[in-house]
Write an enzyme that holds these catalytic residues in place. Structure first.
Site: not given
Ligand code: SAM
Length: 249
Positions: A99
């Site tokens: 993000s």
């Molecule tokens: N917080 C992260 C960082 O600092 O790099 C950025 C996150 S990215 C915007 C969103 C993340 O949520 C992705 O890696 C995606 O694979 C994960 N994601 C999506 N659905 C999910 C779920 N049901 N459970 C856990 N992770 C999930």
């Protein structure tokens, strides 16, 4: 005075200075460069006195200090290192993103974290948000649904000595019951509704920050507060754009 003296003295001074002043290695110079980039990022992207694009600046000094401390360039692929401190999200592979720094700081501030807090993050991604949280609280539990990302984030956080972060591969929609209840929960992918298991795993008095909205809808960054009697209050903070929360729920 002989002309040779005029050449010899400056050369001698130059030599003495060269051995007296400690030389910066390439690594030190790179660290200094990234440190300056972080200072600039905090000063220009999140200062509360600068309001841009309807942004509300981040005021919490502890959060700003954490943003200065965490080595964001360690959380992005090599191809993105030169953009690590720019004002935008960046690709981290597997169609996912780290993000934008401002969003990380703003969501962190909304949680009003204390040193003794236990926090759950859903969507580990690169591990960057988890590292920012880990600078501020006792322990961070974080869940990632893409196995490769979960494993690389785990290795990265260990390498950077974040001993107070535990990473797990799984579907964060269901939270992490074993360590509940949490003082705060942050979700970094957008579901179309607030997952009931996460509400249930939040402590009375706790807060959750979550982007809510369907794939093709405007998402709203929503602050969920669980009152002492267990009832829920929600407040929409601002429109955002996150990757969708996936999984089989
Ligand atoms: N917080 C992260 C960082 O600092 O790099 C950025 C996150 S990215 C915007 C969103 C993340 O949520 C992705 O890696 C995606 O694979 C994960 N994601 C999506 N659905 C999910 C779920 N049901 N459970 C856990 N992770 C999930």
């Amino acid at each position: 005075m002989k002309p040779r003296f005029f050449i010899f003295v400056p050369l001698l001074i130059g030599f003495l200075l060269a051995i007296a002043i400690p030389q910066l290695s390439n690594g030190d110079r790179r660290d200094e460069h990234y440190k300056a980039e972080r200072e600039k990022m905090v000063a220009t992207q999140m200062d509360w006195r600068i309001v841009r694009d309807g942004r509300i600046g981040v005021k919490d000094k502890r959060v700003l200090e954490a943003m200065r401390r965490v080595l964001r360039h360690e959380f992005v692929p090599d191809s993105q290192k030169s953009h690590a401190y720019s004002d935008s999200p960046l690709p981290i592979g597997y169609d996912q993103t780290i993000s934008q720094p401002y969003i990380v700081a703003y969501m962190t501030e909304l949680l009003k974290l204390k040193k003794e807090h236990k926090v759950l993050e859903v969507g580990t991604g690169s591990g960057y948000q988890a590292a920012v949280l880990a600078e501020l609280v006792h322990h961070v539990y974080t869940i990632e649904i893409i196995k490769e990302l979960s494993e690389s984030a785990k290795k990265r956080l260990k390498h950077l000595d974040y001993e107070n972060v535990t990473v797990r591969f799984g579907d964060g929609y269901y939270g992490w019951e074993e360590h509940a209840p949490y003082d705060a929960i942050v979700i970094t992918a957008a579901p179309d509704h607030i997952p009931p298991p996460l509400v249930q795993q939040l402590k009375p008095g706790g807060v959750m920050c979550i982007p809510v909205g369907g794939r093709f809808q405007i998402q709203n960054l929503t602050l969920v507060q669980k009152t002492a009697d267990g009832s829920i209050k929600t407040k929409q903070m601002m429109p955002v754009r996150f990757v969708p929360l996936t999984g089989k729920h």
